[in-house]
Design an enzyme around this catalytic site. Structure first.
Site, PDB file in Angstrom:
ATOM      1  N   CYS A 150      -1.373  -0.451  -6.032  1.00 29.36           N
ATOM      2  CA  CYS A 150      -1.233  -0.617  -4.579  1.00 29.36           C
ATOM      3  C   CYS A 150      -1.290  -2.084  -4.162  1.00 29.36           C
ATOM      4  O   CYS A 150      -0.401  -2.848  -4.483  1.00 29.36           O
ATOM      5  CB  CYS A 150      -2.253   0.246  -3.839  1.00 29.36           C
ATOM      6  SG  CYS A 150      -1.814   0.488  -2.102  1.00 29.36           S
TER       7      CYS A 150
ATOM      8  N   GLU B 177      -5.264   6.620  -9.761  1.00 31.73           N
ATOM      9  CA  GLU B 177      -6.703   6.799 -10.041  1.00 31.73           C
ATOM     10  C   GLU B 177      -7.318   7.960  -9.246  1.00 31.73           C
ATOM     11  O   GLU B 177      -8.314   8.530  -9.674  1.00 31.73           O
ATOM     12  CB  GLU B 177      -7.462   5.485  -9.794  1.00 31.73           C
ATOM     13  CG  GLU B 177      -7.752   5.124  -8.354  1.00 31.73           C
ATOM     14  CD  GLU B 177      -6.579   4.478  -7.622  1.00 31.73           C
ATOM     15  OE1 GLU B 177      -5.441   4.593  -8.102  1.00 31.73           O
ATOM     16  OE2 GLU B 177      -6.799   3.889  -6.543  1.00 31.73           O
TER      17      GLU B 177
ATOM     18  N   HIS C 124      -1.470   5.540  -6.031  1.00 29.51           N
ATOM     19  CA  HIS C 124      -2.861   5.507  -6.523  1.00 29.51           C
ATOM     20  C   HIS C 124      -3.087   6.567  -7.595  1.00 29.51           C
ATOM     21  O   HIS C 124      -3.662   7.624  -7.324  1.00 29.51           O
ATOM     22  CB  HIS C 124      -3.831   5.742  -5.358  1.00 29.51           C
ATOM     23  CG  HIS C 124      -3.974   4.585  -4.432  1.00 29.51           C
ATOM     24  ND1 HIS C 124      -4.853   3.547  -4.649  1.00 29.51           N
ATOM     25  CD2 HIS C 124      -3.324   4.296  -3.288  1.00 29.51           C
ATOM     26  CE1 HIS C 124      -4.754   2.666  -3.672  1.00 29.51           C
ATOM     27  NE2 HIS C 124      -3.828   3.090  -2.827  1.00 29.51           N
TER      28      HIS C 124
END
Ligand code: MN
Length: 258
Positions: free
Chosen positions: A127, A232, A230
């Site tokens: 990001c 994660e 994202h």
């Protein structure tokens, strides 16, 4: 006597090498700073742990010597998400729709990126991380996608990050495709800035349907992989094996250079 000394020396060296290979690589993770707190969501830390690395949280630095010393102690660098990049870093005037910026963080991350380039250490950028990395390599950004990209999709989703929203298409001739193995996949989206001009040496590898850059990479010249979404969240919240690959790949790239 002499021979047994030599033998024990060889044995010690062998054990030390084996130990170094068995230990987990250390991944430096950049942070934000707000109200006297370093800020980093647990998701990045958790993803590095799940991938088999040791997360090492990097505080701000303000000079190249410190950046080099910090980077010398990690095996790879993860550039995390956060606020907008100050357009002064790519020589543009601030537009009205520019969000909040943190020049201290910009400086720290630009110094860490330069140090990682010099030390040839692998980078994964997420990001805001992909935005500052593109700027560090000489690229530019859209300060605000909704007011700059005609027909832009909603890149600031309202559902939580563990849910995907818009799709991306991945170029088949990319390292990212080799990792993920999908030409089309849905990702989450929490950004209003994005790559405008990609830096020389870097190659865009994924777009959203509106043309917004969603991934790029620097192989083989530069050991960098960047995504605008994202992964994660999918890893930390969903234990998603698909997107865990981005983090295990960072660990693999780090291990190759130890
Ligand atoms: Mn997006």
């Amino acid at each position: 006597m002499k021979r047994s000394f030599l033998l024990s020396l060889i044995l010690t060296l062998f054990c030390l090498t084996a130990l170094a290979q068995a230990s987990k690589p250390v991944i430096g993770i950049t942070t934000g700073f707000s109200n006297q707190l370093y800020t980093l969501r647990y998701t990045c830390v958790e993803s590095i742990k799940q991938a088999g690395g040791i997360p090492f949280i990097l505080p701000f630095v303000d000079n190249a010597d410190d950046a080099r010393d910090y980077i010398a102690r990690v095996d790879g660098l993860l550039l995390s998400g956060g606020a907008d990049v100050d357009p002064i870093n790519y020589n543009e005037e601030p537009e009205r729709a520019l969000g909040s910026v943190d020049p201290d963080r910009d400086l720290a991350e630009l110094l860490f990126i330069e140090a990682a380039k010099n030390a040839n250490k692998p980078i994964l950028a997420i990001c805001r991380g992909s935005q500052i990395l593109n700027v560090a390599f000489g690229g530019t950004l859209y300060q605000d996608i909704p007011s700059s990209v005609r027909g832009a999709l909603k890149h600031g989703q309202s559902q939580p990050g563990k849910f995907p929203s818009h799709s991306i298409s991945i170029s088949k001739d990319s390292y990212l495709y080799q990792l993920i193995g999908l030409e089309e996949v849905r990702v989450n989206s929490f950004h209003h800035q994005g790559v405008k001009d990609i830096a020389p040496d870097l190659k865009v590898t994924a777009h959203a349907p509106d043309g917004v850059v969603e991934a790029y990479e620097g192989f083989p010249k530069w050991d960098v992989l960047a995504v605008q979404f994202h992964p994660e969240y999918f890893v930390a919240d969903n234990h998603d094996p698909l997107w865990l690959k981005l983090f295990t790949d960072l660990i693999d790239r780090a291990n190759k250079k130890r």
